[in-house]
Design a protein around this motif. Structure first.
Motif, mmCIF file in Angstrom:
data_model
loop_
_atom_site.group_PDB
_atom_site.id
_atom_site.type_symbol
_atom_site.label_atom_id
_atom_site.label_comp_id
_atom_site.label_asym_id
_atom_site.label_seq_id
_atom_site.Cartn_x
_atom_site.Cartn_y
_atom_site.Cartn_z
ATOM 1 N N TYR A 12 -38.185 37.150 -54.584
ATOM 2 C CA TYR A 12 -38.967 36.480 -53.782
ATOM 3 C C TYR A 12 -39.372 34.995 -54.291
ATOM 4 O O TYR A 12 -39.457 34.937 -55.548
ATOM 5 N N ARG A 13 -39.511 34.211 -53.468
ATOM 6 C CA ARG A 13 -40.047 32.702 -53.807
ATOM 7 C C ARG A 13 -41.127 32.503 -52.928
ATOM 8 O O ARG A 13 -41.238 32.600 -51.767
ATOM 9 N N LEU A 14 -42.163 31.941 -53.800
ATOM 10 C CA LEU A 14 -43.572 31.670 -53.047
ATOM 11 C C LEU A 14 -43.710 29.947 -52.923
ATOM 12 O O LEU A 14 -43.183 29.163 -53.956
ATOM 13 N N TRP A 15 -44.279 29.596 -52.059
ATOM 14 C CA TRP A 15 -44.672 28.486 -51.659
ATOM 15 C C TRP A 15 -45.939 27.982 -52.365
ATOM 16 O O TRP A 15 -46.811 28.937 -52.158
ATOM 17 N N VAL A 16 -46.152 27.158 -53.172
ATOM 18 C CA VAL A 16 -47.403 26.890 -53.976
ATOM 19 C C VAL A 16 -47.858 25.512 -53.930
ATOM 20 O O VAL A 16 -46.961 24.507 -53.857
ATOM 21 N N GLU A 17 -49.082 25.251 -53.611
ATOM 22 C CA GLU A 17 -49.612 23.758 -53.609
ATOM 23 C C GLU A 17 -50.452 23.465 -54.655
ATOM 24 O O GLU A 17 -51.525 24.365 -54.763
ATOM 25 N N THR A 18 -50.848 22.483 -55.401
ATOM 26 C CA THR A 18 -51.774 22.143 -56.038
ATOM 27 C C THR A 18 -52.605 20.952 -55.735
ATOM 28 O O THR A 18 -51.577 19.977 -54.812
ATOM 29 N N ALA A 19 -53.733 20.765 -55.919
ATOM 30 C CA ALA A 19 -54.633 19.575 -55.340
ATOM 31 C C ALA A 19 -55.484 19.107 -56.410
ATOM 32 O O ALA A 19 -56.089 20.002 -57.244
ATOM 33 N N GLY A 20 -55.573 17.899 -56.677
ATOM 34 C CA GLY A 20 -56.479 17.244 -57.482
ATOM 35 C C GLY A 20 -56.044 17.121 -58.980
ATOM 36 O O GLY A 20 -54.929 17.106 -59.210
ATOM 37 N N ASP A 21 -57.001 16.762 -59.952
ATOM 38 C CA ASP A 21 -56.564 16.299 -61.114
ATOM 39 C C ASP A 21 -55.994 17.356 -62.194
ATOM 40 O O ASP A 21 -56.741 18.313 -62.479
ATOM 41 N N PRO A 22 -54.902 17.526 -62.622
ATOM 42 C CA PRO A 22 -54.583 18.334 -63.467
ATOM 43 C C PRO A 22 -55.258 18.815 -64.719
ATOM 44 O O PRO A 22 -55.367 19.663 -65.540
ATOM 45 N N GLY A 23 -56.096 17.527 -65.049
ATOM 46 C CA GLY A 23 -56.672 17.605 -66.247
ATOM 47 C C GLY A 23 -58.108 18.662 -66.138
ATOM 48 O O GLY A 23 -58.847 18.847 -67.237
ATOM 49 N N ARG A 24 -58.597 18.641 -64.855
ATOM 50 C CA ARG A 24 -59.730 19.320 -64.587
ATOM 51 C C ARG A 24 -59.399 21.246 -64.691
ATOM 52 O O ARG A 24 -58.366 21.473 -64.612
ATOM 53 N N PRO A 25 -60.500 22.114 -64.811
ATOM 54 C CA PRO A 25 -60.379 23.168 -64.900
ATOM 55 C C PRO A 25 -59.622 23.846 -64.007
ATOM 56 O O PRO A 25 -59.769 23.614 -62.760
ATOM 57 N N PRO A 26 -58.417 24.673 -64.155
ATOM 58 C CA PRO A 26 -57.662 25.146 -62.809
ATOM 59 C C PRO A 26 -58.365 26.140 -62.040
ATOM 60 O O PRO A 26 -59.456 27.053 -62.618
ATOM 61 N N LEU A 27 -58.339 26.067 -60.898
ATOM 62 C CA LEU A 27 -58.799 27.287 -59.894
ATOM 63 C C LEU A 27 -57.732 27.798 -58.762
ATOM 64 O O LEU A 27 -57.326 27.069 -58.002
ATOM 65 N N LEU A 28 -57.359 29.042 -58.943
ATOM 66 C CA LEU A 28 -56.426 29.563 -58.109
ATOM 67 C C LEU A 28 -57.187 30.395 -57.024
ATOM 68 O O LEU A 28 -58.046 30.964 -56.905
ATOM 69 N N LEU A 29 -56.661 30.232 -55.685
ATOM 70 C CA LEU A 29 -57.355 30.724 -54.464
ATOM 71 C C LEU A 29 -56.224 31.694 -53.994
ATOM 72 O O LEU A 29 -55.073 31.324 -53.805
ATOM 73 N N VAL A 30 -56.892 32.803 -54.031
ATOM 74 C CA VAL A 30 -55.993 33.729 -53.248
ATOM 75 C C VAL A 30 -56.260 34.554 -52.243
ATOM 76 O O VAL A 30 -57.475 34.869 -51.959
ATOM 77 N N MET A 31 -55.469 34.458 -51.149
ATOM 78 C CA MET A 31 -55.878 34.530 -49.683
ATOM 79 C C MET A 31 -55.765 36.084 -49.392
ATOM 80 O O MET A 31 -55.138 36.789 -50.049
ATOM 81 N N GLY A 32 -55.968 36.331 -48.091
ATOM 82 C CA GLY A 32 -56.172 37.660 -47.624
ATOM 83 C C GLY A 32 -54.802 38.162 -46.883
ATOM 84 O O GLY A 32 -53.707 37.177 -47.219
ATOM 85 N N ALA A 33 -54.650 39.242 -46.618
ATOM 86 C CA ALA A 33 -53.604 39.800 -46.048
ATOM 87 C C ALA A 33 -52.750 39.314 -44.779
ATOM 88 O O ALA A 33 -53.542 38.564 -43.961
ATOM 89 N N ASN A 34 -51.547 38.916 -45.177
ATOM 90 C CA ASN A 34 -50.815 38.570 -43.782
ATOM 91 C C ASN A 34 -51.254 37.053 -43.435
ATOM 92 O O ASN A 34 -51.182 36.863 -42.287
#
Length: 301
Positions: free
Chosen positions: A25-47
């Motif tokens: 499997y290959r996943l699409w990933v988007e990042t937003a903002g300054d990479p120097g700031r603390p990272p925050l991962l958003l995990v969405m719901g089903a489907n």
């Protein structure tokens, strides 16, 4: 890991990439903002595609964080192959770790909604060393939890019957116009009965998701995935990661007191109510939700 830099939107730096995970499997990933700031991962719901996280929420969170959102398997621009290569729901938690690995993020704040909140519970159990904090909302406690003398199983209501009727139609083939109406009606029920519902706001969201995904097909893989190996609620008693459980009082999927039950099962958890919050993210709820999340992630241990 191929990376494409997107044009800046409203001054917000964004990048897109694809991350290879297990089982081809290959996943699409988007990042937003300054990479120097603390990272925050958003995990969405089903489907649901990662675009289910509103742009306005991503922008607000990116003022303090390097925000990462992604498409689960069988959603959005990620690989759709469940019928050829089925997987258990718990594999989606491993995917979240794989995204962090690919971005070379050692530790991150993690926010999970609905099934995403279930996956965050698994991350608390199996990958606590990768979490700076956890935020969960719209989710029930993992099965197998220790009994709670104050909240019995019969005190935990199930989903709204209107949702059960809609979910019985998941994966059915519909023409784009009919599919759009179905999705908007689904969001209407998920929104709950307090906050105003704007049909066009959610129709626009679904048009963007369809354009992003390249299809109007209704994804249903996560409803078919094996749910074994997740009866681990009792293990959450050993969790020490700072955890925020957000109570969504208008949630028709996991209504109160589900959030209270979840928070009581995690010793390190704080319970905060966001008034009006259901199981959808209309623009009206974005500012208080963002403020609640950043108040938690900004706390010092």
């Amino acid at each position: 890991m191929d990376r494409e830099t997107n044009p800046q939107t409203g001054g917000l730096r964004r990048t897109e990439t694809f991350v290879d995970v297990a089982d081809g499997y290959r996943l699409w990933v988007e990042t937003a903002g300054d990479p120097g700031r603390p990272p925050l991962l958003l995990v969405m719901g089903a489907n649901t595609s990662g675009l289910g996280w509103p742009e306005e929420l991503v922008e607000l969170l990116s003022r303090d964080h390097f925000v990462v959102r992604y498409d689960h398997r069988d959603t959005g621009r990620s690989t759709h192959a469940f019928h050829e290569r089925p997987y258990p729901v718990r594999a989606l938690a491993d995917d979240a770790v794989a995204v962090l690995d690919a971005l070379r993020v050692a530790r991150a704040h993690v926010v999970g909604m609905s099934l995403g909140g279930t996956l965050v519970q698994l991350l608390l159990l199996d990958h606590a060393d990768r979490l700076m904090s956890a935020t969960i909302f719209g989710s029930a406690l993992l099965g197998g939890a220790a009994p709670d003398p104050g909240i019995c199983d019969e005190d935990l209501p199930g989903p709204d019957p209107r949702l059960l009727a809609l979910w019985a139609e998941l994966g059915q083939e519909r023409d784009p116009e009919t599919e759009l109406r179905w999705r908007v009606e689904h969001w209407r029920v998920l929104n709950g009965g307090v906050l105003p519902f704007d049909d066009e706001e959610f129709a626009d969201l679904e048009r963007r998701i369809a354009a992003h995904s390249g299809t109007w097909h209704s994804p249903a893989a996560h409803a078919l995935a094996d749910q074994s190996g997740m009866e681990r609620g009792a293990e959450l008693a050993n969790t020490s990661v700072p955890t925020l459980v957000i109570d969504a009082p208008e949630d028709p999927v996991t209504p109160p007191p589900h959030a209270t039950r979840l928070a009581r099962a995690i010793p390190s958890a704080t319970l905060v109510t966001v008034p009006g919050l259901g199981h959808a993210l209309p623009l009206a709820i974005v500012p208080p939700l963002a403020a609640t999340i950043t108040a938690h992630t900004g706390r010092r241990p």
